[in-house]
Enzyme design. Structure first.
Site, PDB file in Angstrom:
ATOM      1  CE1 TYR A  34     -10.134  19.356 -31.628  1.00  0.00           C
ATOM      2  CE2 TYR A  34      -9.474  17.441 -33.071  1.00  0.00           C
ATOM      3  CZ  TYR A  34      -9.437  17.999 -31.713  1.00  0.00           C
ATOM      4  OH  TYR A  34      -8.554  17.824 -30.960  1.00  0.00           O
ATOM      5  CE  LYS A 148     -11.983  15.269 -30.867  1.00  0.00           C
ATOM      6  NZ  LYS A 148     -10.850  15.551 -30.533  1.00  0.00           N
ATOM      7  CD  GLU A 180      -8.101  16.015 -21.811  1.00  0.00           C
ATOM      8  OE1 GLU A 180      -8.419  15.426 -22.571  1.00  0.00           O
ATOM      9  OE2 GLU A 180      -8.423  17.257 -21.572  1.00  0.00           O
ATOM     10  CG  LEU A 203     -11.608  15.928 -25.945  1.00  0.00           C
ATOM     11  CD1 LEU A 203     -11.923  14.454 -26.353  1.00  0.00           C
ATOM     12  CD2 LEU A 203     -12.933  16.769 -26.296  1.00  0.00           C
TER      13      LEU A 203
HETATM   14  N1  PDD Z   1      -7.735  14.218 -29.934  1.00  0.00           N
HETATM   15  N2  PDD Z   1      -7.964  14.524 -24.900  1.00  0.00           N
HETATM   16  C1  PDD Z   1      -7.812  15.462 -25.847  1.00  0.00           C
HETATM   17  C2  PDD Z   1      -7.158  16.790 -25.327  1.00  0.00           C
HETATM   18  C3  PDD Z   1      -7.789  15.112 -27.191  1.00  0.00           C
HETATM   19  O1  PDD Z   1      -7.641  16.004 -28.229  1.00  0.00           O
HETATM   20  C4  PDD Z   1      -8.044  13.719 -27.500  1.00  0.00           C
HETATM   21  C5  PDD Z   1      -8.312  13.341 -28.915  1.00  0.00           C
HETATM   22  C6  PDD Z   1      -8.474  12.820 -26.626  1.00  0.00           C
HETATM   23  C7  PDD Z   1      -8.853  11.274 -26.882  1.00  0.00           C
HETATM   24  O2  PDD Z   1     -10.330  11.535 -27.516  1.00  0.00           O
HETATM   25  P1  PDD Z   1     -10.855  10.171 -28.642  1.00  0.00           P
HETATM   26  O3  PDD Z   1     -10.244   9.015 -27.933  1.00  0.00           O
HETATM   27  O4  PDD Z   1     -12.229  10.514 -28.875  1.00  0.00           O
HETATM   28  O5  PDD Z   1     -10.075  10.431 -29.765  1.00  0.00           O
HETATM   29  C8  PDD Z   1      -8.257  13.033 -25.335  1.00  0.00           C
HETATM   30  C9  PDD Z   1      -7.479  13.727 -31.509  1.00  0.00           C
HETATM   31  C10 PDD Z   1      -7.354  12.349 -31.781  1.00  0.00           C
HETATM   32  C11 PDD Z   1      -6.790  14.821 -32.303  1.00  0.00           C
HETATM   33  O6  PDD Z   1      -6.638  15.920 -31.614  1.00  0.00           O
HETATM   34  O7  PDD Z   1      -6.065  14.510 -33.135  1.00  0.00           O
END
Ligand code: PDD
Length: 290
Positions: A34, A148, A180, A203
């Site tokens: 996703y 992801k 994270e 991630l």
């Molecule tokens: N999640 N780490 C994890 C485990 C994440 O699921 C996400 C983002 C991030 C930040 O990544 P980015 O800056 O590309 O959004 C770091 C999304 C927003 C979600 O699961 O809704």
């Protein structure tokens, strides 16, 4: 209010008619990937970076993506236009497809593609101004955290724990190191240096990349290195980055204040730099002084 239409397998379908078969492998096995992509003023922010990560996740799981970047862009732009979403985000999921339930998958599956647009979703002004609370949890996720994938059960359980503790986010700790958040990347400021876990089994956040760009440009010393969880006790600031969180200050972890318990100066510069980039790249009028 549900969205008017969602994108499903090549077409735009009314929300309540958009359904996926019960043997979709996304449903049965979380065999899916996703992205969450934000739009400001009707323009996507860092769409290309999100599509690149989608391609990497797809390649890692051997899910053939049905569209190239130009087509994805067209589809997602049309989706926000049809739903009248200007400031909001799009959730895109691609599952391996539908097949009789067996762990190994047959050849020739058609991936299931779903995209949903919703307005809003940025942190409330109160969270930006006052900062948020977090808790730490053991990082018991699998070994491919850079993919992801929708296999988010450990993240879901940890976020639920955070919510029950009155916290905004749970920060994963693996082998004594802060990795994270459940849906965000994490930064720690210590003696003026901005630390964040290197791109090793976390991630690779698009927002993390933006924050690092902003920090380097602002002359803030940056180190991408593992952060012992004990550092939280002496950190002057803890900062989250993510598509939904944008850039947020954590002012309390596990019930103890971070620094003086208020959003700090590094946070303020990073958030301002993030919003300046949003404004420059999307043309949206963003409120920098939240
Ligand atoms: N999640 N780490 C994890 C485990 C994440 O699921 C996400 C983002 C991030 C930040 O990544 P980015 O800056 O590309 O959004 C770091 C999304 C927003 C979600 O699961 O809704």
């Amino acid at each position: 209010m549900p969205p008017e239409v969602v994108f499903l397998n090549g077409g735009f379908v009314p929300y309540d008619q958009a359904v996926v078969p019960v043997e979709d492998r996304g449903f049965l096995f979380a065999d899916a990937i996703y992205e969450v992509i934000r739009c400001y003023g009707g323009r996507f922010f860092r769409l290309d970076d999100h599509l690149e990560r989608l391609e990497q996740s797809a390649a890692a799981l051997e899910i053939p993506l049905p569209y190239d970047r130009a087509r994805w862009t067209q589809v997602l732009e049309e989706l926000i236009r049809r739903n009248g979403v200007r400031d909001g985000s799009v959730y895109v999921q691609v599952s391996r497809g539908v097949a009789p339930r067996a762990h190994a998958w047959p050849d020739g599956l058609q991936p299931t593609v779903v995209a949903i647009a919703r307005p809003g979703g940025t942190p409330p002004a109160e969270a930006v101004r006052r900062g948020v609370k977090a808790i730490t949890v053991p990082d018991n996720r699998w070994g491919l955290c850079w993919v992801k994938t929708t296999g988010l059960l450990p993240n879901v359980l940890a976020k639920q724990r955070a919510a029950r503790a009155g916290a905004y986010e749970a920060l994963f700790v693996r082998d004594g190191l802060l990795t994270e958040g459940t849906s965000s990347n994490v930064f720690v400021v210590r003696e003026g240096v901005l630390y964040t876990h290197p791109l090793a089994n976390i991630l690779p956040g698009v927002t993390r990349m933006v924050v690092l760009e902003v920090a380097r440009e602002a002359g803030i010393p940056v180190r991408e290195q593992a952060i012992p969880v004990q550092w939280l006790e002496r950190a002057s600031e803890v900062i989250l980055s993510g598509t939904n969180s944008e850039v947020l200050a954590v002012v309390e972890v596990d019930g103890r204040p971070v620094g003086d318990g208020r959003p700090g100066p590094v946070f303020a510069r990073l958030r301002e730099g993030y919003l300046a980039r949003v404004a420059a790249e999307t043309g949206a009028a963003v409120d920098v002084g939240a």
